[in-house]
Design an enzyme around this catalytic site. Structure first.
Site, mmCIF file in Angstrom:
data_model
loop_
_atom_site.group_PDB
_atom_site.id
_atom_site.type_symbol
_atom_site.label_atom_id
_atom_site.label_comp_id
_atom_site.label_asym_id
_atom_site.label_seq_id
_atom_site.Cartn_x
_atom_site.Cartn_y
_atom_site.Cartn_z
ATOM 1 N N SER A 41 -4.626 10.860 -6.468
ATOM 2 C CA SER A 41 -4.398 9.431 -6.340
ATOM 3 C C SER A 41 -3.711 8.871 -7.580
ATOM 4 C CB SER A 41 -5.743 8.727 -6.147
ATOM 5 O OG SER A 41 -5.625 7.343 -6.363
ATOM 6 N N CYS A 51 0.794 -1.224 0.000
ATOM 7 C CA CYS A 51 0.000 0.000 0.000
ATOM 8 C C CYS A 51 0.831 1.281 0.000
ATOM 9 C CB CYS A 51 -1.040 -0.020 1.106
ATOM 10 S SG CYS A 51 -2.259 -1.331 0.811
ATOM 11 N N ASP A 52 0.101 2.384 -0.152
ATOM 12 C CA ASP A 52 0.656 3.635 -0.654
ATOM 13 C C ASP A 52 1.764 4.268 0.179
ATOM 14 O OD1 ASP A 52 -1.807 3.043 -1.870
ATOM 15 O OD2 ASP A 52 -2.047 5.094 -2.515
#
Length: 560
Positions: A474, A127-128
């Site tokens: 995003s 994840c980010d």
């Protein structure tokens, strides 16, 4: 002295010598034997949590990592870090905590590794902000380290087409535009995310996993291996074995994360058409590694390296398709004439040696270098009187009709203000929508704004409306969305001087972002502004806002 003892250095600080008898007493309470105390101590830094789909399986990966460590003669010790799901945090106050969590993760790892003097570290991430936070920690600590990224989820299928989380966000705009019904949205919602793992496209999480591999900090092929693929267990076990080798051979992140490694990562990023967030993250990681990396470097490399990977959100294929096509090694082999092939990796081999046997399957997912999707890379850096210190845009997700655009400004001082406009469907074709005071300090936390961008796209306005912000977009964003505008509004950047109906000109081929105002007028407006007052007065975000550096340096807390 045993063979294993010969390369145990750091952990002797807590277990060797008469004066460490109290420490050994505590270690024995954990069940360690006399022989165990002679072995290397390996930290297993995990971001497992049961609320994040990309992390819910990391406990299983951890078990395989620990098996690999034990079988190679070392002792694993697990600890956890924070992990924010950007999808769940999107569109509300929770997103303010996403980017700040990156520094919190790095600090957590530093505290645990330094306090307990581990000899090596296996990072289990996904994840980010987790993977970048752990990379920052690896660079800062410079203790032998290796990464196991958790892998992407499978795509869902909705009416014979591949879908994912971003499809649901975009469907919100389609619903507002009456292109779908509420019942269809509900059907899509149920189909979009069919299992665990990071979201299915070349969004920030998967881009960072690919760049971790490209940089040489993970085993070849790990990034694109699906979370549910049985091969992920092999990657985990082998990484556990490999960390003991790295400790024995004293191969540290500084031997791998060189200037050349960062350039390799940027080249792969450009060829992938990856997320703009990687600019923030690579600059922050490079800072901790002592490597000088400028915004201009991204643009210089982006002009030379073509876009080769036809991946979501701008393209047709998901991460599973990329994996079947040969993954990062096959893409790097296509770029071999540009890469620094002699750079060391965690495999104890060079980049060139790692990709020698890589095979690209087909020519659709990974294009041949002579037949690229775009002749330039997927990210561009814009400059001008609206962004003197730079701004970032994902060029591969923009229609050719919008690479140049000029239009009247509509200004919003927060994402919430903008959301009101969207909810009333009052977007005008041709507008340049500006969302400001959402930067690292002003947000605080530089929120990602996938709901605004996806809604605009879903409403069919991506070829007539541009978005500009000092916050972030995003990795799932499509359309002409320009982020990271620096300096940010909260510290008096020119974006704070904009007023409704000013005209902003965007020219991506010329790398230009300008407002049609004279310098004197911009300065006059800035001087008349009321000084910015922090939006948060308590807790972690207050401390973050007071200490975070600017976006053009990676929004790193220690960069001030």
């Amino acid at each position: 002295m045993s063979a294993s003892k010969a390369f145990t250095v750091r952990s002797d600080s807590i277990k060797a010598g008469l004066e460490r008898a109290p420490h050994r007493a505590l270690l024995r309470s954990l069940g360690l034997s006399e022989k165990d105390l002679e072995k290397p101590f390996i930290a297993v830094a995990n971001s497992y949590t049961s609320i994040v789909p990309g992390h819910v399986h990391l406990d299983k990966i951890e078990e395989e990592v620990k098996h690999g460590i034990r079988s190679s003669g070392a002792i694993p010790f697990r600890f956890d870090t924070a992990a924010v799901c950007d999808g769940l945090a999107m569109g509300h106050n929770g997103m303010k905590y996403s980017l700040p969590s990156r520094d919190l993760i790095a600090d957590t790892v530093e505290v645990m590794v330094e306090a307990h003097q581990f000899d090596g570290i296996v990072f289990i991430s996904n994840c980010d902000k987790v993977t970048p936070g752990m990379l920052i920690a690896a660079a800062r600590l410079n203790v032998p380290a290796i990464f196991v990224t958790g892998g992407p989820m499978r795509s869902g299928y909705f009416r014979d087409r591949k879908v994912g989380l971003v499809s649901v966000f975009e469907a919100l705009g389609q619903l507002k535009n009456k292109k779908i019904t509420e019942e269809e949205l509900r059907e899509l919602e149920k189909a979009a995310c069919p299992g665990y793992g990071s979201c299915n496209g070349m969004f920030t999480a998967n881009t960072m996993a690919c760049l971790t591999e490209a940089m040489g900090m993970a085993l070849s092929g790990c990034a694109t291996c699906l979370a549910e693929d049985p091969r992920k267990k092999w990657f985990a076990n082998e990484s556990g074995r490999k960390i003991v080798e790295l400790v024995r051979d004293n191969i540290k992140p500084s031997d791998i994360m060189t200037r050349e490694a960062f350039e390799n990562a940027i080249m792969v990023d450009m060829a992938l058409g990856g997320s703009t967030n990687t600019v923030l993250h690579l600059m922050a990681i490079a800072h901790e590694a002592g490597v000088k990396l400028e915004l201009s470097t991204f643009d210089e490399i982006g002009r030379k390296i073509p876009h080769l990977c036809d991946a979501f959100p701008g393209g047709s294929y998901d991460l599973e398709d990329l994996d079947r096509a040969g993954g990062v090694p096959a893409l790097m082999k296509e770029l071999h004439n540009s890469l620094h092939l002699d750079n060391m990796t965690v495999t104890s081999r060079t980049v060139g040696e790692n990709i020698t046997k890589a095979v690209r399957t087909g020519t659709d997912v990974i294009r041949p270098i002579g037949r690229p999707l775009h002749t330039e890379g997927g990210i561009a850096i814009l400059w001008g009187n609206l962004a003197p210190n730079g701004a970032v845009v994902k060029t591969t997700a923009i229609s050719p009709r919008m690479i140049r655009h000029s239009g009247p400004v509509r200004v919003f001082d927060s994402e919430e203000e903008f959301a009101k406009l969207i909810s009333n469907s009052q977007v005008r074709r041709g507008d340049v929508l500006v969302i400001r005071y959402e930067g690292p300090r002003g947000g605080p936390g530089m929120r990602e704004m996938l709901i605004p961008t996806s809604t605009v796209f879903g409403m069919g306005l991506a070829e007539s409306v541009a978005l500009v912000t000092d916050g972030r977009f995003s990795g799932g964003t499509r359309g002409p969305c320009i982020g990271h505008v620096s300096p940010e509004a909260a510290i008096g950047g020119p974006i704070a001087a904009l007023r409704d109906d000013d005209v902003v000109e965007i020219d991506i081929p010329r790398r230009s972002l300008r407002v049609e105002l004279k310098a004197e007028e911009i300065q006059s407006r800035l001087k008349s502004l009321t000084p910015f007052k922090p939006k948060v007065r308590t807790g972690y975000l207050m401390r973050y806002s007071a200490s975070v550096g600017p976006a053009e340096h990676g929004a790193l807390v220690s960069a001030n």
